[in-house]
Design a protein around this motif. Structure first.
Motif, short mmCIF file in Angstrom:
data_model
loop_
_atom_site.label_atom_id
_atom_site.label_comp_id
_atom_site.label_asym_id
_atom_site.label_seq_id
_atom_site.Cartn_x
_atom_site.Cartn_y
_atom_site.Cartn_z
N GLY A 35 35.96 36.70 48.67
CA GLY A 35 36.81 36.84 47.49
C GLY A 35 37.95 37.82 47.73
N ALA A 50 38.39 33.27 44.96
CA ALA A 50 37.19 33.24 45.80
C ALA A 50 37.06 31.88 46.44
CB ALA A 50 35.95 33.56 44.97
N PRO A 103 30.88 31.13 44.71
CA PRO A 103 32.10 31.80 44.27
C PRO A 103 32.00 32.28 42.83
CG PRO A 103 32.68 29.90 45.57
CD PRO A 103 31.17 29.87 45.42
#
Length: 123
Positions: A35, A50, A103
């Protein structure tokens, strides 16, 4: 353990572009979600983007959608952030970070952090 080193920051005029890189050491890079975050003076660190382990899934903050692109090269252990149409409000220190989770925008899910690279956008 993963060590992260950001580079590519600098001073750019509004409307310009920069490409940030994040070099990772260790064998676990390809197994980590990566990220980008940023922190402006006097503000909290905020999520930028991300990318999943193999790059098939990405997430962006609304403020950068359509202008920034996150990508990764697992053979080079490197994460990238292409930033176009930069605005003065993008001025901040940019950090890369890793998480073992999918993510996520939640900065508390990220374990390892780099030292950051300064991006300054002049108007």
């Amino acid at each position: 353990q993963v060590q992260l080193v950001e580079s590519g920051g600098g001073l750019v005029q509004a409307g310009g572009s920069l490409r940030l890189s994040c070099a990772a050491s260790g064998r676990t890079f390809s197994s980590c979600t990566m990220g980008w975050f940023r922190q402006a003076p006097g503000k909290e660190r905020e999520f930028v983007a991300a990318i999943s382990r193999r790059g098939g899934s990405t997430v962006y903050a609304d403020s950068v959608k359509g202008r920034f692109t996150i990508s990764r090269n697992n053979t080079k252990n490197t994460l990238y952030l292409q930033m176009n149409s930069l605005r003065p409000e993008d001025t901040a220190v940019y950090y890369c970070a890793t998480t073992a989770r999918a993510p996520t925008m939640n900065r508390y899910e990220y374990v390892y952090w780099g030292q950051g690279t300064q991006v300054t956008v002049s108007s």
